[in-house]
Scaffold this active site. Structure first.
Site, PDB file in Angstrom:
ATOM      1  CE  LYS A  41      -4.276  -1.444   0.211  1.00 26.53           C
ATOM      2  NZ  LYS A  41      -5.298  -0.981  -0.749  1.00 26.53           N
ATOM      3  CG  ASP A  45      -3.815  -0.435  -4.173  1.00 25.17           C
ATOM      4  OD1 ASP A  45      -4.147   0.618  -4.764  1.00 25.17           O
ATOM      5  OD2 ASP A  45      -4.625  -1.191  -3.594  1.00 25.17           O
ATOM      6  CD  GLU A  71      -4.953  -2.752  -6.743  1.00 27.18           C
ATOM      7  OE1 GLU A  71      -4.251  -3.784  -6.909  1.00 27.18           O
ATOM      8  OE2 GLU A  71      -5.820  -2.689  -5.867  1.00 27.18           O
ATOM      9  CD  GLU A  89      -9.641  -0.948  -5.107  1.00 23.40           C
ATOM     10  OE1 GLU A  89      -8.534  -1.432  -5.385  1.00 23.40           O
ATOM     11  OE2 GLU A  89      -9.959  -0.607  -3.968  1.00 23.40           O
ATOM     12  CG  ASP A 125     -14.722  -6.725  -4.566  1.00 21.75           C
ATOM     13  OD1 ASP A 125     -13.768  -6.567  -3.795  1.00 21.75           O
ATOM     14  OD2 ASP A 125     -15.678  -7.507  -4.322  1.00 21.75           O
ATOM     15  CG  HIS A 129     -10.675  -5.156  -5.057  1.00 22.48           C
ATOM     16  ND1 HIS A 129     -11.747  -5.011  -4.209  1.00 22.48           N
ATOM     17  CD2 HIS A 129      -9.656  -4.472  -4.499  1.00 22.48           C
ATOM     18  CE1 HIS A 129     -11.395  -4.265  -3.176  1.00 22.48           C
ATOM     19  NE2 HIS A 129     -10.131  -3.916  -3.323  1.00 22.48           N
ATOM     20  CD  GLU A 141      -6.867  -7.231  -2.768  1.00 23.26           C
ATOM     21  OE1 GLU A 141      -7.782  -7.097  -3.602  1.00 23.26           O
ATOM     22  OE2 GLU A 141      -6.240  -6.278  -2.264  1.00 23.26           O
TER      23      GLU A 141
HETATM   24 CA    CA Z   1      -6.779  -1.647  -4.218  1.00 20.03          CA
END
Ligand code: CA
Length: 383
Positions: free
Chosen positions: A171, A200, A226, A252, A275, A302, A335
């Site tokens: 992240k 991401d 991402e 996502e 997602d 996602h 994920e």
């Molecule tokens: Ca993400």
């Protein structure tokens, strides 16, 4: 097999230790869970993802107030037909966001029901499984203070490695300089190990900073970068994609065939990430997968929901063709979020588990889950 009732639960649980992604502090976990009950007493389960910091009450109210009255008495064995009914009848106030999440939750429950009624796993109804197991990647590297946490995140990378993960997503989006410092420490901790990295930023930057970050990490051989910019900035996505060497991923926060038509049609991404619990369920994800396949774009879902969203994602992933077939093609990866989440651990009899970084595709009828109603009652927000 007629629909006798549709129920919705808004679940919420405060976290002992809040954590941050680039868009804010996560102080609680939330989920919207849906049950569709037939006149024969069979139950199907679905989920609307609480994307970002979305309150669970929005999708729950949509299910109770809008979708339930549309579907009571309908033939439950026709999820595609009912998806179009829900989408068409909510068009003037829906199209994206929590309304589509709610439609998806009902759709997932209908596919679960169809599988249970036929004694087949959902992936068999989607055309069959391309794979019996899927490699999991560790999503984590959240912040507990904010900036300057590179050393702690490097230790987290070593924990994921020791647990068997060979792919990890970091992240970022806390300022380009802090991001690069974090990546230096994470990479140093994994030096010489066969680990694939992704990043991401959760659309933290504009185009200039997004490109600066991507270019500075070009020697990382990232599998993907991402959400570099905001989901509605399709021209910005394309600029980043043209300027940065690694594959760009996003989606996502996109919904249905129609939303993905714009994202894919703009040549904005190399990988789309619907997602299933946000983009419109199995039915919408089948549409999206066909569209992506026709454009040479990979689909890698996602997954951030509860145990129900995770189970649905496994069936979807099982039934996805690879985008670019070859002897050593990139298969979709799962994920596997590492953050604290009681609705993953407690909601079903057998929660998701990996073995040396791999997760088996379920083969039981429907989604292959048993939901614990005591856990629903324990975390339910009063309606
Ligand atoms: Ca993400």
């Amino acid at each position: 097999m007629k629909i006798a009732d549709i129920r919705a639960w808004a679940l919420s649980s405060d976290l002992a230790e809040p954590f941050a992604f680039s868009q804010g502090w996560v102080r609680r976990r939330a989920a919207t869970i849906v049950e569709v009950v037939t006149d024969e007493g069979l139950s199907g389960w679905g989920e609307a993802l609480c994307q970002g910091l979305q309150p669970p009450e929005i999708a729950a109210a949509t299910v109770r107030s809008a979708l339930r009255p549309m579907l009571i008495g309908a033939d439950a064995s026709r999820p595609e037909v009912l998806w179009h009914r829900m989408y068409n009848q909510s068009r003037d106030y829906g199209l994206k966001g929590a309304v589509i999440g709610a439609i998806g939750a009902v759709d997932i429950a209908l596919w679960d029901l169809l599988g249970k009624s036929l004694g087949r796993p959902v992936h068999a109804l989607l055309g069959g499984a391309f794979r019996e197991r899927v490699q999991a990647y560790a999503t984590g590297f959240y912040r507990v203070r904010g900036r300057g946490e590179g050393r702690r995140l490097a230790e987290e990378a070593q924990r994921h490695l020791a647990a068997g993960f060979r792919a990890m997503k970091v992240k970022l989006g806390f300022g380009v300089d802090d991001d690069l410092a974090v990546m230096r420490e994470v990479r140093a901790a994994l030096a010489g190990e066969p680990v694939t990295l992704m990043i991401d930023t959760n659309h933290a930057y504009g185009v200039a900073d997004a490109i600066r970050l991507g270019r500075a990490l070009e020697d990382c051989a990232l599998r993907w970068y991402e959400e570099p910019v905001a989901q509605e900035d399709l021209a910005g996505y394309r600029e980043v994609r043209n300027a940065v060497g690694c594959p760009i991923a996003g989606g996502e926060n996109e919904f249905t065939l129609f939303g993905f038509r714009e994202l894919i049609g703009a040549r904005a991404v190399d990988v789309v990430q619907p997602d299933i619990a946000a983009a419109g369920g199995f039915t919408a994800c089948r549409h999206i997968a066909a569209l992506a396949h026709a454009h040479g774009v990979a689909v890698n879902p996602h997954v951030w929901g509860s145990a129900i969203g995770q189970a649905a994602s496994l069936h979807l992933i099982a039934a996805l063709p690879v985008a670019h077939p070859s002897l050593f093609a990139d298969e979709p990866i799962l994920e596997y979020d590492q953050s604290s989440h009681p609705f993953r651990r407690e909601l079903v009899a057998r929660p998701l588990a990996h073995e040396s970084g791999w997760v088996a595709i379920p083969n039981e009828p429907g989604l292959g889950i048993e939901v614990n109603r005591e856990v629903l009652a324990k975390y339910a927000v009063p309606a």
